[in-house]
Write an enzyme that holds these catalytic residues in place. Structure first.
Site, mmCIF file in Angstrom:
data_model
loop_
_atom_site.group_PDB
_atom_site.id
_atom_site.type_symbol
_atom_site.label_atom_id
_atom_site.label_comp_id
_atom_site.label_asym_id
_atom_site.label_seq_id
_atom_site.Cartn_x
_atom_site.Cartn_y
_atom_site.Cartn_z
ATOM 1 N N ASP A 1 -11.361 8.644 -0.778
ATOM 2 C CA ASP A 1 -10.961 9.655 0.214
ATOM 3 C C ASP A 1 -11.840 9.549 1.460
ATOM 4 O O ASP A 1 -11.350 9.600 2.594
ATOM 5 C CB ASP A 1 -10.981 11.084 -0.383
ATOM 6 C CG ASP A 1 -12.241 11.388 -1.194
ATOM 7 O OD1 ASP A 1 -13.056 10.470 -1.421
ATOM 8 O OD2 ASP A 1 -12.408 12.560 -1.597
ATOM 9 N N ASP B 1 -3.425 -0.648 -1.678
ATOM 10 C CA ASP B 1 -2.092 -0.536 -1.084
ATOM 11 C C ASP B 1 -2.117 0.492 0.044
ATOM 12 O O ASP B 1 -1.655 0.240 1.158
ATOM 13 C CB ASP B 1 -1.084 -0.117 -2.165
ATOM 14 C CG ASP B 1 0.312 0.051 -1.600
ATOM 15 O OD1 ASP B 1 0.739 -0.813 -0.823
ATOM 16 O OD2 ASP B 1 0.963 1.074 -1.912
HETATM 17 C C1 IPM Z 1 2.576 -4.082 -0.428
HETATM 18 C C2 IPM Z 1 3.838 -3.342 -0.722
HETATM 19 C C3 IPM Z 1 4.171 -3.485 -2.207
HETATM 20 C C4 IPM Z 1 3.010 -2.902 -2.978
HETATM 21 C C5 IPM Z 1 5.497 -2.848 -2.633
HETATM 22 C C6 IPM Z 1 6.656 -3.394 -1.845
HETATM 23 C C7 IPM Z 1 5.743 -2.971 -4.110
HETATM 24 O O1 IPM Z 1 3.729 -2.013 -0.351
HETATM 25 O O2 IPM Z 1 2.544 -5.307 -0.629
HETATM 26 O O3 IPM Z 1 1.609 -3.445 -0.003
HETATM 27 O O4 IPM Z 1 2.944 -1.695 -3.179
HETATM 28 O O5 IPM Z 1 2.147 -3.675 -3.395
HETATM 29 MG MG MG Z 2 1.924 -1.536 0.629
#
Ligand code: IPM
Ligand code: MG
Length: 365
Positions: free
Chosen positions: A227, A251
C-alpha cells in the site's frame, strides 16, 4: 544469425502494433544482417473464435519450439464481448496464463521510465519528479493468487468464493535472484514489496529475499509494504531502481508505474524463464475501444522487440539502435494521440500507428 520468433498478434490493437514491431525487426535484420523467421501462434479471443480454445495444445507445442515470442495483446471488452460469457478457463486470459505456466515464465520485467521528451505527458507534478525516474518492476508471474486453488460454492444457501495465495521458497528465491542480477547491472537497489504486516506468504517472501540478498553485498535491499508502494510511486518514483514483488501486487503496481511514464503505450515487458527463452509484450492491454482505428501507439511493442534482442538473442547493439530510434522520433516531435497532452508546449506532429512504425524503422542505423 538466425532466430525463430513466434508471433502472437492476439486481439484488439494486438495485430496493428505487432505489425509495426515486425516492420522494425525487418529493418534491423537488413542493417545488422540477422535472420528472423516468424511463426504465427494463435492465442486469446482470436483462438477461441477459430478453435474454441484460448490456447490449443498445438499452439503450446509451436511456442516451445521458438527461440522467443513476440506478442501483441489479448482479450476484449469484458462487459460486452461474447468471450466473457464463456466459463473462466475458456476465456482469452486463460490462454495467457497457460502459456506463462507452460513455458515456465516466472519473471516478468516491466521497465518504467520517464523519457525527457515525454515529460509533459506525465500526470505527476513536475516537482515530484525533479530527476525523472527509471525503474524496473520484477513481477513473479507463475505463482500466487493467479495459480492457487480457487472455488465458488454454496454454503448454507449463500455463495462463497475462495482464491488461495501460495508461495514456496523456491518460487520466491528464483525470482529474487533475477531481480538482484538485474539490480547489479543498474543502480544496485532492490525494493522488495510485500504485505508482511498481514500475510504469511509475504513474511516468507521477506525471509527468502533477505537470504538471497546476502549473496549480493553490493546491492541495497529495502522492504516496502504494497500500500505504501502504491503511494510512493506517485509521490517519489525517482527513489526506485528495481521493484521486486509477487504476481498480483506486480500486476497492479505495474499499471500504476506505466501510467506515470506518460502512457501505457510506451511500456515494454519481458517474461523470462531459466533459459534464454522469453515472451515479449507491451504492458498495456488490447484496448478494444480503439482497435482497428490505426491510432494505437506501437512503441511499447517495438521496445518489447528490443528487449527480445537484448535478453533472448544477446544483441545489445541492435537493441540499443531500436531504443535510440524511438528516442529520436520522440525528440523530433512525433506523437501518437495517447502521447499528446493539453500541456504540450513544443511542436507536435501527430502520427498514426503505421507512420510511427515507419519513422522508427527509418531511424534504425
Ligand atoms: C497483465 C495483464 C494480465 C495479468 C491479464 C490479461 C490476465 O493484466 O499482463 O498485466 O493480470 O497478468
Ligand atoms: Mg495487468
Amino acid at each position: 544469425m538466425a532466430y525463430k520468433v513466434g508471433v502472437i498478434k492476439g486481439d484488439g490493437i494486438g495485430p496493428e502494433i505487432v505489425n509495426e514491431a515486425l516492420k522494425v525487426l525487418d529493418k534491423v535484420s537488413k542493417v545488422y544482417d540477422l535472420d528472423f523467421s516468424y511463426t504465427d501462434i494463435l492465442m486469446g479471443g482470436i483462438s477461441i473464435d477459430k478453435t474454441g480454445e484460448p490456447l490449443t495444445d498445438e499452439a503450446v507445442k509451436t511456442a516451445k519450439a521458438q527461440d522467443a515470442i513476440l506478442m501483441g495483446s489479448i482479450g476484449g471488452n469484458t462487459t460486452t464481448s461474447p468471450w466473457y460469457k464463456l466459463p473462466p478457463e475458456k476465456r482469452p486470459e486463460a490462454g495467457l496464463l497457460r502459456i506463462r505456466k507452460e513455458l515456465g515464465l516466472f519473471a516478468n520485467l516491466r521497465p518504467a521510465m520517464l523519457y525527457s521528451e515525454l515529460k509533459e505527458a506525465c500526470p505527476l507534478k513536475q516537482s515530484f519528479i525533479p530527476q525523472g525516474f527509471d525503474l524496473v518492476m520484477v513481477r513473479e508471474l507463475t505463482g500466487g493468487l493467479y495459480f492457487g486453488d480457487r472455488e465458488t460454492k454454496e454454503i448454507d444457501g449463500k455463495l462463497v468464493a475462495k482464491d488461495t495465495l501460495t508461495y514456496s521458497e523456491d518460487e520466491i528465491r528464483r525470482v529474487a535472484i533475477k531481480a538482484f542480477d538485474i539490480a547489479e547491472k543498474r543502480k544496485k537497489h532492490v525494493t522488495s514489496v510485500d504485505k508482511a504486516n498481514v500475510l504469511d506468504s509475504s513474511r516468507l517472501w521477506r525471509k527468502i529475499v533477505e537470504e538471497v540478498a546476502r549473496d549480493y553485498p553490493d546491492v541495497r535491499l529495502d522492504h516496502m509494504l504494497v500500500d505504501n508502494t502504491a503511494m510512493q510511486l506517485v509521490k517519489n518514483p525517482g527513489q526506485f531502481d528495481v521493484i521486486l514483488t509477487e504476481n498480483m501486487f506486480g500486476d497492479i503496481l505495474s499499471d500504476e508505474a506505466s501510467m506515470i511514464s506518460g502512457s501505457l503505450g510506451m511500456l515494454s515487458s519481458a517474461s523470462l524463464n531459466e533459459t534464454k527463452f522469453g515472451l515479449y509484450e507491451p504492458s498495456g492491454g488490447s484496448a478494444p475501444d480503439i482497435a482497428g482505428k490505426g491510432i494505437a501507439n506501437p512503441i511499447a511493442t517495438i521496445l518489447s522487440a528490443a528487449m527480445m534482442l537484448r535478453f533472448s538473442f544477446d544483441q545489445d547493439k541492435t537493441a540499443d539502435s531500436i531504443e535510440n530510434a524511438v528516442k529520436q522520433v520522440l525528440k523530433e516531435g512525433y506523437r501518437t494521440i495517447d502521447l499528446i497532452s493539453d500541456e504540450h508546449t513544443g511542436v507536435v506532429k501527430r502520427v498514426n500507428t503505421a507512420e510511427m512504425g515507419d519513422l522508427i524503422a527509418d531511424r534504425i542505423v
